[in-house]
Design an enzyme around this catalytic site. Structure first.
Site, short mmCIF file in Angstrom:
data_model
loop_
_atom_site.label_atom_id
_atom_site.label_comp_id
_atom_site.label_asym_id
_atom_site.label_seq_id
_atom_site.Cartn_x
_atom_site.Cartn_y
_atom_site.Cartn_z
CE1 TYR A 112 1.61 1.87 8.49
CE2 TYR A 112 0.54 3.52 9.84
CZ TYR A 112 0.59 2.77 8.68
OH TYR A 112 -0.36 2.94 7.72
NE ARG A 172 -2.39 0.58 3.83
CZ ARG A 172 -1.67 1.13 4.80
NH1 ARG A 172 -1.04 2.28 4.61
NH2 ARG A 172 -1.54 0.54 5.96
CG HIS A 210 -5.86 1.78 6.81
ND1 HIS A 210 -6.05 0.52 6.28
CD2 HIS A 210 -6.98 2.08 7.50
CE1 HIS A 210 -7.25 0.08 6.66
NE2 HIS A 210 -7.82 0.99 7.40
C1 LIG Z 1 -14.44 -6.66 12.21
C2 LIG Z 1 -13.60 -5.44 12.14
N1 LIG Z 1 -12.59 -5.25 13.02
C3 LIG Z 1 -11.82 -4.17 12.96
C4 LIG Z 1 -12.06 -3.19 12.01
C5 LIG Z 1 -11.17 -1.95 11.95
N2 LIG Z 1 -10.30 -2.04 10.75
C6 LIG Z 1 -10.59 -1.34 9.64
S1 LIG Z 1 -9.48 -1.63 8.42
C7 LIG Z 1 -8.59 -2.68 9.39
C8 LIG Z 1 -7.35 -3.34 8.86
C9 LIG Z 1 -7.61 -4.28 7.73
O1 LIG Z 1 -6.40 -4.73 7.19
P1 LIG Z 1 -6.33 -5.70 5.97
O2 LIG Z 1 -7.31 -6.80 6.13
O3 LIG Z 1 -4.92 -6.09 5.78
O4 LIG Z 1 -6.85 -4.83 4.73
P2 LIG Z 1 -6.28 -3.46 4.13
O5 LIG Z 1 -7.05 -2.35 4.79
O6 LIG Z 1 -4.82 -3.39 4.40
O7 LIG Z 1 -6.59 -3.50 2.68
C10 LIG Z 1 -9.17 -2.80 10.65
C11 LIG Z 1 -8.63 -3.63 11.73
C12 LIG Z 1 -13.12 -3.39 11.11
N3 LIG Z 1 -13.41 -2.53 10.12
N4 LIG Z 1 -13.87 -4.53 11.18
#
Ligand SMILES: Cc1ncc(C[n+]2csc(CCOP(=O)(O)OP(=O)(O)O)c2C)c(N)n1
Length: 376
Positions: free
Chosen positions: A281, A268, A272
């Protein structure tokens, strides 16, 4: 890159080196063999347009026009490569960053921003595009996707005997989502039911600020092994390899041979979301390392080396990208604010007495301000 673990680049299927040289992969090259220069130019164009849209959306959020934006910067090859392998008979379950895939499914990109301006929960017709609404609850949609795939199988839409009619499901999520219970339950159900589904993990190396090394001690693709799901790691910044591996996985699923887990190893390049500050980070050196592996520059270098990217074509696409940015800006600014009473409209499919009473109260309450203004 470390030699082992989730950030290793060992075992990645690659067909374009970071310098844009074409290399063969013994197992998967045949799935990209039919791509000609027109196909590659089309993929390059899509990546350039999606990046222009994405950049514009980030600016619109900074200008206060959107509540939030989730950039896909750097992940264009994984998304456009896999998106080009899809057919109308397939169905897509995205998470929330798959703007590139949305584009390959014919979603008009500015429409996506209705969600991020808080106007709608979803802004396209999933049935018309074979592209489900975005899901912000991490991994939840993997269960919906698996159930949908099992239903496609039971409805006779898979392994029909006519490969052109067969369909499959592809479900996109991130490295962090693979730690969720929902995703692991999906793997179990998909495996034992031989569901026609491709789990496409974009390992962009972070779950917000949490690096993949905090989620797994092995490459994410290895998680498939314990579930009996064949898995492949692909260079997610290589659009040709992402296409080829997706073709393989989708054809297999459409033919009734069961699920596949694809890990597209990518990065990425942006934050985020617009609420995040990645300088907290990760290092400049890491960002520089990945800037040198930019997916668009890689395909561009390849096309130039073949003499297949004329100035006319490239300038035309860049003009198209600029126009898409302008249209995105103007579209968003034309939307204004939605009437607040709209929030009562989609609580239930059928009218509901309590919701109706609340709506009526709310409308009287809003009107009271207009009365007060008139008296002032
Ligand atoms: C069930 C749940 N837990 C926590 C969150 C908060 N949250 C939003 S994005 C994220 C990280 C997701 O990371 P990843 O699966 O690697 O996808 P990326 O955003 O990097 O594409 C989190 C923990 C959420 N949206 N839903």
């Amino acid at each position: 890159m470390e030699a082992h673990g989730p950030l290793s680049d060992e075992g990645l299927v690659q067909m374009l080196t970071p310098a844009g040289e074409r290399v063969e992969d013994e197992r998967f090259s045949s799935f990209a063999a039919h791509l000609d220069a027109d196909d590659l130019r089309a993929m390059w164009r899509d990546m350039v347009l999606v990046r222009a849209f994405d950049t514009e959306a980030t600016s619109l959020q900074r200008q206060g026009q959107l509540g939030l934006w989730v950039p896909c910067l750097g992940q264009e090859a994984a998304q456009i490569g896999s998106g080009h392998a899809l057919r109308p008979s397939d169905y897509v379950f995205p998470s929330y960053r798959e703007h590139g895939v949305a584009f390959t499914r014919g979603v008009d990109l500015p429409e996506i921003l209705r969600l991020f301006r808080g106007l709608q929960h979803g802004a396209w017709d999933p049935a018309a595009h074979g592209f489900h609404l975005y899901t912000l609850v991490i991994g939840a949609h993997s269960l919906h996707a698996t159930g949908y795939a099992m239903a496609m199988d039971r409805d006779g839409l898979v392994a029909t005997g006519d490969a052109d009619r067969d369909g499959a499901v592809i479900c996109y999520f991130g490295d962090g989502a693979t730690s969720q219970g929902d995703v692991n339950e999906s793997f179990t159900f998909a495996s034992v039911n031989r569901a026609p589904i491709v789990f496409f993990v974009q390992n962009n190396q972070f779950a917000i600020s949490e690096p993949t090394t905090c989620q797994s001690t092995v490459p994410i693709a290895q998680r498939g092994d314990g579930f009996g799901i064949p898995s492949v790691r692909v260079d997610g910044n290589d659009v040709i390899a992402s296409y080829a591996v997706s073709q393989w996985a989708l054809r297999r699923a459409r033919a009734g041979e069961g699920p596949v887990l694809v890990e597209a190893f990518t990065y990425r390049m942006g934050a985020h979301t617009t609420s995040d500050d990645p300088t907290r980070y990760r290092t400049k050196a890491d960002e520089q390392y990945w800037a040198e592996r930019d997916p668009i520059a890689r395909l561009e270098a390849h096309l130039v080396s073949l003499g297949e990217l004329s100035d006319d074509f490239a300038d035309g696409v860049r003009a198209e990208a600029k126009e898409l940015g302008r249209r995105t800006r103007e579209t968003v600014r034309s939307w204004g604010k939605p009437p607040l009473a709209e929030m009562f409209q989609h609580v239930y499919a059928e009218p509901h007495a309590t919701v109706e009473a609340e709506r009526a109260w709310f409308e009287r309450y809003e009107a009271s301000f207009a009365d007060a203004e008139a008296r002032a």
